[in-house]
Motif scaffolding. Structure first.
Motif, PDB file in Angstrom:
ATOM      1  N   LEU A 210       1.072  -1.115   0.045  1.00 44.78           N
ATOM      2  CA  LEU A 210       0.031  -0.063  -0.016  1.00 44.78           C
ATOM      3  C   LEU A 210       0.856   1.121   0.020  1.00 44.78           C
ATOM      4  CD1 LEU A 210      -2.137  -2.140   1.141  1.00 44.78           C
ATOM      5  CD2 LEU A 210      -3.287  -0.387   2.345  1.00 44.78           C
ATOM      6  N   LEU A 211       0.609   2.040  -0.771  1.00 46.99           N
ATOM      7  CA  LEU A 211       1.504   3.060  -1.092  1.00 46.99           C
ATOM      8  C   LEU A 211       0.648   4.722  -0.856  1.00 46.99           C
ATOM      9  CD1 LEU A 211       4.326   4.540  -2.326  1.00 46.99           C
ATOM     10  CD2 LEU A 211       3.122   4.042  -4.592  1.00 46.99           C
ATOM     11  N   THR A 212       1.427   5.428  -0.198  1.00 49.71           N
ATOM     12  CA  THR A 212       0.913   6.686  -0.442  1.00 49.71           C
ATOM     13  C   THR A 212       2.129   7.824  -0.742  1.00 49.71           C
ATOM     14  OG1 THR A 212       1.729   7.689   1.914  1.00 49.71           O
ATOM     15  CG2 THR A 212      -0.320   6.384   1.807  1.00 49.71           C
ATOM     16  N   SER A 213       1.744   8.714  -1.883  1.00 49.64           N
ATOM     17  CA  SER A 213       2.846   9.322  -2.358  1.00 49.64           C
ATOM     18  C   SER A 213       2.251  10.716  -3.002  1.00 49.64           C
ATOM     19  CB  SER A 213       3.534   8.678  -3.500  1.00 49.64           C
ATOM     20  OG  SER A 213       4.660   9.514  -4.198  1.00 49.64           O
ATOM     21  N   HIS A 214       2.704  11.622  -3.007  1.00 46.00           N
ATOM     22  CA  HIS A 214       2.397  12.852  -3.821  1.00 46.00           C
ATOM     23  C   HIS A 214       3.245  13.003  -5.188  1.00 46.00           C
ATOM     24  CE1 HIS A 214      -0.259  14.605  -0.796  1.00 46.00           C
ATOM     25  NE2 HIS A 214       0.726  14.631   0.167  1.00 46.00           N
ATOM     26  N   TYR A 215       4.167  12.057  -5.520  1.00 45.98           N
ATOM     27  CA  TYR A 215       4.995  12.050  -6.665  1.00 45.98           C
ATOM     28  C   TYR A 215       4.143  11.236  -7.659  1.00 45.98           C
ATOM     29  CZ  TYR A 215       8.962  13.921  -4.435  1.00 45.98           C
ATOM     30  OH  TYR A 215       9.766  14.756  -3.799  1.00 45.98           O
ATOM     31  N   THR A 216       3.256  11.688  -8.679  1.00 46.47           N
ATOM     32  CA  THR A 216       2.307  11.178  -9.508  1.00 46.47           C
ATOM     33  C   THR A 216       2.924  10.063 -10.271  1.00 46.47           C
ATOM     34  OG1 THR A 216       1.179  13.153  -9.697  1.00 46.47           O
ATOM     35  CG2 THR A 216       0.692  11.469 -10.951  1.00 46.47           C
TER      36      THR A 216
END
Length: 326
Positions: A210-216
């Motif tokens: 599960l990944l959260t990232s603000h890098y699209t």
């Protein structure tokens, strides 16, 4: 299912600081309690080996969800099951079934070589000797980090430190890996390396991520399925490309002529740039073929490209859109 939640809700109580002297004195005797809902009726499930992206602006509830799935905080209501365990119980076997990597928090010992941090994790997770040796060999080779094993962590670059953060988290063979902004602050080369290594590890080891990232780019390259959170509510759960296609409305046509041209009146276009030879034209996607026919009929075309909106802009539209996107 390796992860299942049903109507998961988390509320936080806090005291609101009153304004003015009178309010401050009053709060000594009677405080007004406020309730903030960080996550509301969140229901989802994840299959083993699946790679899921969590999208949402700051404060949308992504980190709160991670904390509930890992047992750091307890839900106000609802049910959650991870690897067959209830996270809130904090069972030792459950804690050994997952790993967490946060881009802004380190689990490595700053003044010691990275290899010492790996040995410490071996002791904490009671990893058998053979499994430890095999996993170190596999992940160090995968992350191309052999020459940095004996280097103190403080002397490593940010990219190399993040590699060892990931290696350290994967040594005990977790079933689930929670990734909270793992590439934050990394340069483009390091980001690409981390993404490739995560894809390989997930594919070969069957790890649910599960990944959260603000890098699209992280979300596009690593995940097919994405979940969008807004103000603690799930507003989308599905294919990433399908989601972005709903917010892709226009395209830009770049055309260069070998001789000066005066463009005729063409419906549905917006000319953003012109010097007689080169034109940049915005047009709705469903009108591209009509506009291209008109432009090509002028002849003397040296170069022609069609590009969609930047993906980052599309993600911003997703976050700002007040209409639930399903």
């Amino acid at each position: 299912m390796i992860i299942e939640t049903n109507n998961l809700t988390k509320e936080f109580k806090y005291f609101e600081k009153p304004e003015g002297l009178k309010g401050s004195v009053q709060s000594l005797f009677k405080r007004e309690t406020k309730i903030k809902t960080a996550l509301s009726d969140f229901t989802f499930s994840a299959h083993e080996g699946e790679f899921i992206g969590l999208m949402g602006a700051n404060g949308a509830g992504k980190t709160t969800l991670f904390k509930m799935l890992t047992g750091i905080i307890h839900p106000t209501s609802g049910d959650v099951s991870v690897s067959g365990y209830i996270p809130a119980k904090g069972e030792v076997a459950f804690k050994k079934s997952f790993a967490v990597v946060m881009g802004q928090k380190s689990q490595l010992w700053w003044d010691l070589p990275a290899s010492d941090s790996l040995l410490l994790n071996k002791a904490i997770y009671e990893i058998p000797d053979k499994q430890y040796r095999d996993n170190v060999k596999y992940f160090v080779k995968l992350f191309d980090a052999q020459k940095y094993l004996s280097v103190p962590v403080r002397k490593l670059s940010l990219g190399e430190r993040m590699k060892f953060e990931l290696i350290n988290s994967l040594l005990h063979a977790p079933k689930i890996l929670f990734l909270d902004e793992p590439t934050i602050g990394l340069d483009a080369v390091a980001q690409r390396q981390i993404r490739e290594m995560l894809k390989t590890a997930g594919r070969e080891r069957g790890i649910t991520m599960l990944l959260t990232s603000h890098y699209t780019e992280d979300l596009l390259e690593l995940t097919k399925r994405c979940i969008v959170l807004r103000s603690g509510q799930k507003i989308y759960d599905g294919d990433m490309n399908h989601l972005l296609s709903q917010y892709t409305t226009d395209s830009t046509i770049h055309i260069e002529f070998s001789t000066q041209k005066t463009l005729p009146t063409i419906p549905h276009i917006n000319i953003e740039q012109q010097n007689g030879y080169v034109f940049s034209i915005r047009t709705p996607q469903d009108k591209i073929s009509i506009v291209l026919q008109e432009l090509l009929s002028l002849g003397d075309v040296n170069d022609l490209t069609v590009s969609d909106d930047d993906v980052t802009l599309l993600v911003e539209r997703v976050f700002k859109d007040e209409v639930l996107c399903q």
